[in-house]
Design an enzyme around this catalytic site. Structure first.
Site, PDB file in Angstrom:
ATOM      1  N   PHE B 217       0.844  -1.186   0.000  1.00 37.55           N
ATOM      2  CA  PHE B 217       0.000   0.000   0.000  1.00 37.55           C
ATOM      3  C   PHE B 217       0.881   1.239   0.000  1.00 37.55           C
ATOM      4  O   PHE B 217       1.739   1.399   0.879  1.00 37.55           O
ATOM      5  CB  PHE B 217      -0.931   0.048   1.216  1.00 37.55           C
ATOM      6  CG  PHE B 217      -1.852   1.232   1.149  1.00 37.55           C
ATOM      7  CD1 PHE B 217      -3.086   1.132   0.546  1.00 37.55           C
ATOM      8  CD2 PHE B 217      -1.459   2.475   1.648  1.00 37.55           C
ATOM      9  CE1 PHE B 217      -3.924   2.231   0.442  1.00 37.55           C
ATOM     10  CE2 PHE B 217      -2.296   3.584   1.535  1.00 37.55           C
ATOM     11  CZ  PHE B 217      -3.530   3.461   0.931  1.00 37.55           C
ATOM     12  N   ASP B 326       9.221   3.128   1.563  1.00 39.78           N
ATOM     13  CA  ASP B 326       8.050   3.923   1.945  1.00 39.78           C
ATOM     14  C   ASP B 326       7.781   3.726   3.437  1.00 39.78           C
ATOM     15  O   ASP B 326       7.244   2.713   3.855  1.00 39.78           O
ATOM     16  CB  ASP B 326       6.841   3.509   1.099  1.00 39.78           C
ATOM     17  CG  ASP B 326       5.615   4.359   1.388  1.00 39.78           C
ATOM     18  OD1 ASP B 326       5.675   5.215   2.302  1.00 39.78           O
ATOM     19  OD2 ASP B 326       4.598   4.179   0.701  1.00 39.78           O
ATOM     20  N   LYS B 357       2.021  10.771   8.061  1.00 39.78           N
ATOM     21  CA  LYS B 357       1.307  10.302   9.268  1.00 39.78           C
ATOM     22  C   LYS B 357       1.886  10.902  10.554  1.00 39.78           C
ATOM     23  O   LYS B 357       1.801  12.103  10.752  1.00 39.78           O
ATOM     24  CB  LYS B 357       1.318   8.771   9.309  1.00 39.78           C
ATOM     25  CG  LYS B 357       0.420   8.117   8.247  1.00 39.78           C
ATOM     26  CD  LYS B 357       0.229   6.648   8.525  1.00 39.78           C
ATOM     27  CE  LYS B 357      -0.567   5.924   7.464  1.00 39.78           C
ATOM     28  NZ  LYS B 357      -1.990   5.821   7.780  1.00 39.78           N
ATOM     29  N   THR B 386       2.311  24.152  -5.359  1.00 41.86           N
ATOM     30  CA  THR B 386       2.124  25.469  -4.743  1.00 41.86           C
ATOM     31  C   THR B 386       2.686  25.506  -3.332  1.00 41.86           C
ATOM     32  O   THR B 386       3.495  26.367  -3.002  1.00 41.86           O
ATOM     33  CB  THR B 386       0.630  25.850  -4.712  1.00 41.86           C
ATOM     34  OG1 THR B 386       0.163  25.930  -6.057  1.00 41.86           O
ATOM     35  CG2 THR B 386       0.424  27.199  -4.030  1.00 41.86           C
TER      36      THR B 386
END
Lengths: 505, 505
Positions: B217, B326, B357, B386
């Site tokens: 995931f 990750d 997280k 941005t």
């Protein structure tokens, strides 16, 4: 040009008077009713080259830990006020670009400071929820008093997200879901679809496509990037899907002198869109939706007519595709209406409207029909992530929406916008070889220069004299001021722009 | 089982004593040195079904404006404290899931409240910069005192982003860039590459791929989603690229009883990875990088050995592909080391490490070699958007890092983690038909049940008795507590879990 001459005199005296202590001796400005609580300097101050020595030192330090190729200068945000941005070298610039069009009320607006001090808001800043799973007790109330109170007409559904790109990504997914539901009649997925979906293969992951426009900008994550077609550097060496890309109308200015040509241009673009949808449908990669900016921003402030957008919506209706209006840059009142697409007189709302930047939080509105509906048991996890936005930003948005309404800032944008575009047109009449294609809606204004070099030269000249403005497209300068940008700010810009243009002749 | 019995008695007396006013009569807990400033209830209180009537009413209201399929209950964040989450119906649960593993110090931690009150932090909360263009004066300092002070060994470069998915997206782009630079020797792009890049066609957009793992995931935006292979609902009906997907080792437990089998399983997975890279290279869709979780989270807490990861790194080195670790869910100390991959004894750092997280801000670390380098003039706009993150979150991260160091929370995680895994194993020994495959590192622990139905049943039974825990994989329960989770919390869990399991027999 009496106005420009007067402003010029003001500007010179301002430069003479201002010194390093300027921001400590602020005076109340804001002659329009309701904006007078915004303290800011009376004009720009430039004391060093920009970036100055302190900025260059910090740049060197930052460059040791990350790429800094886009950094312009370092900012003293505490000393920035209203429409004025202060750098770390004591320079103060009138900011017409405002953090890439993302500052709604100027720097250090008192309403945000007040929001921070309210005890009932503290929890939102220090306890970040997983909004899709454990929403806070006041979440419904906050959504209603902020986002839903400014929802585009006819749109009742809203989903928050962290930023503009994520908003576009999940809005694209929502178009894919809705398209597939239409095609399948909402029947449950087959075992084969379930199995292939997790391994990126059809039929679970069918080769659906999204139609986007040349010169469009929608973000830099892989799905949003697939719909982005401005600079090659944004996409170079990244794998991208073969999705249809249509021509966005390139209107000729002044509009009133090119009516027939522009109409023909738009007709031709609409025809191309129909052909692309047919072509991609025939080859088995059907178009699930169209993504479009109401006014292209990053691509060079490209406008199309209300009739173009009405016809575009007709096409989506006839072909059963979705219509996503990406208002990340055009939303939040900058065109004089809260959402730019409200200018286009659409017969029904767009299917989805994405937002971010000045809205403080990312997210998207959608119609009931585009709300995720199939596969009810785990449906909540189709458009989902850990945070799903941030209540801390919605707290600020609540304040923002309240200020916009109380101070009638849409009216301010309309008034200032009319003054701004007429000022640009006056400049254009005096410098017809340098200023081209003056255009705008509200304060969302722009003009072109003959070349990218001339554009960059003017941008740097403006900065050297205390005006920070944005580049766009190939040779465009774009205005992206705050919602409290006023006529006297326009005058300051005009004076400085005029003197810069004189030097370029 | 003396411990469990004692805890059980405590739990019952707690239930008897607690009432609606419990959170108003907090008492100091936290017997371990340094954690005693964390006020929280002495145990859970359950007064209604969960979700209770007030949650159900709010759910109905929220459902009128957005899909609510994933909502569990509404939370009273102001009344939540430390490891305890309070819902809007007066229930107080021991929270072992903590907003999908994203709350580092528990609810309403005093250090975050203090950070909010410091005048020097105010600007970061009310002036959101475009960090890539106009960084604040204190940005370098803040990055150094937060992210860089906990950087994985050997990693000197860091880029902030808004959330986990965006971090993965831009880290993938960084792998594509670096791969292409290796292939081309850093030569400037051809005119053909520039032209085709904006229209999604090769050679500007070459068909590079990323290798990911089954049950991985990495997020739900299109690029991250292409590497995600857990539930079909996350991807169903979305177009996805045909990228290589390798098998992640499925180890058998207890590890010590299955050493040879597990080694063979990992060898087979490594062989498959080599074959996939060769296959995709041969067919003209070369693998630019590999993305992997140090421990698969959402996919069911799947572990592989240190040797597996060492060999995986060898493969990336031999094949010239990037290695992206990750750590969105595994980072920030939950395994007892700050980064989970530090357990794997790699010879050199991974090329990139993503985080989000518990880290409050998204972003990624990278080595010097993976820093964007080619195309210098507009290089800053290759990995860009941005906001590029949010200083308001980095202010909180600064506080968090300071608390982790001062209170030695990694040590707390190690101590509590050892106690937790031994407690799970004790439960497993008493309920060998229900609790399977106890496993964990630090407090990042999990166990399986024989079926998804049994897992869901236990999850609901725990919630009814005041313990909120997470599901993962097909039949896994996962522990994702705060960094201030302690032994007495484990005891409360154990007591409630034991009584729940007895009812399931």
């Amino acid at each position: 040009m009496a106005r420009l001459v007067n402003s010029s005199r003001n500007f010179i005296s301002t430069l003479q008077l201002q010194n390093a202590y300027l921001v400590h001796s602020l005076r109340l400005l804001g002659t329009q009713a309701g904006l007078s609580d915004q303290k800011e300097p009376s004009g720009p101050t430039v004391k060093t080259a920009i970036p100055g020595p302190r900025s260059l030192q910090l740049l060197k330090e930052l460059d040791a830990i990350q790429n800094t190729g886009a950094v312009q200068f370092f900012v003293d945000y505490e000393r920035s006020r209203g429409n004025y941005i202060a750098d770390v070298d004591g320079n103060i610039l009138l900011d017409l670009y405002t953090q890439i069009a993302s500052v709604p009320l100027g720097y250090n607006h008192p309403s945000f400071e007040n929001a921070m001090k309210k005890p009932e808001n503290l929890s939102a800043f220090i306890n970040r929820p997983a909004l899709g799973v454990y929403p806070p007790s006041d979440w419904v109330h906050r959504l209603k008093s902020s986002l839903l109170s400014v929802a585009p007409p006819g749109m009742t559904q809203v989903q928050t997200m962290a930023c503009g790109a994520c908003s576009v990504e999940h809005a694209l997914k929502t178009m894919f879901m809705t398209y597939q539901r239409r095609v399948s009649g909402g029947s449950p997925p087959t075992e084969e679809e379930k199995e292939t979906a997790t391994i990126n293969q059809p039929p679970g992951c069918p080769p659906l496509t999204i139609l986007s426009f040349k010169n469009a900008f929608h973000g830099r994550t892989m799905g949003a990037l697939a719909c982005t077609h401005t600079k090659y550097l944004q996409k170079l060496y990244f794998p991208q899907p073969d999705w249809p890309i249509a021509t966005f109308p390139r209107l000729k200015y002044p509009l009133e002198a090119h009516e027939a040509e522009n109409k023909a241009e738009e007709r031709s673009c609409l025809e191309e869109i129909r052909e692309l949808i047919e072509k991609f449908d025939k080859r088995g990669t059907p178009v699930a939706g169209i993504i479009v900016e109401p006014i292209q921003g990053e691509g060079g402030d490209n406008f199309a007519s209300a009739e173009f957008f009405q016809s575009l919506q007709d096409i989506t209706e006839e072909t059963g595709t979705g219509l996503l209006m990406d208002e990340v840059q055009t939303g939040c009142g900058v065109t004089g209406k809260f959402w730019a697409h409200e200018h286009w007189g659409l017969r029904r709302p767009p299917d989805l409207v994405t937002f971010s930047k000045k809205m403080m939080t990312g997210g998207f509105f959608m119609t009931e029909a585009f709300r995720p509906q199939e596969l009810s048991i785990l449906l909540g996890f189709r458009v989902f992530n850990t945070w799903m936005g941030d209540p801390a930003k919605v707290v600020l948005l609540e304040e923002l929406v309240s200020v916009i309404k109380e101070q009638n800032l849409l009216n301010n944008v309309q008034t200032t916008g009319e003054y701004l575009i007429s000022t640009i047109k006056t400049l254009q009449s005096h410098f017809p070889d340098l200023i081209l294609n003056a255009r705008g809606l509200g304060t969302y204004c722009a003009f072109d220069l003959p070349t990218a070099e001339a554009r960059d030269k003017l941008l740097m000249a403006l900065r050297e004299k205390g005006v920070n403005i944005g580049a766009g497209g190939s040779c465009t300068l774009r205005f992206r001021p705050t919602l409290i940008f006023q006529k006297h700010h326009v005058d300051i810009f005009a004076t400085i722009c005029e003197s810069s243009l004189k030097n370029m002749k």
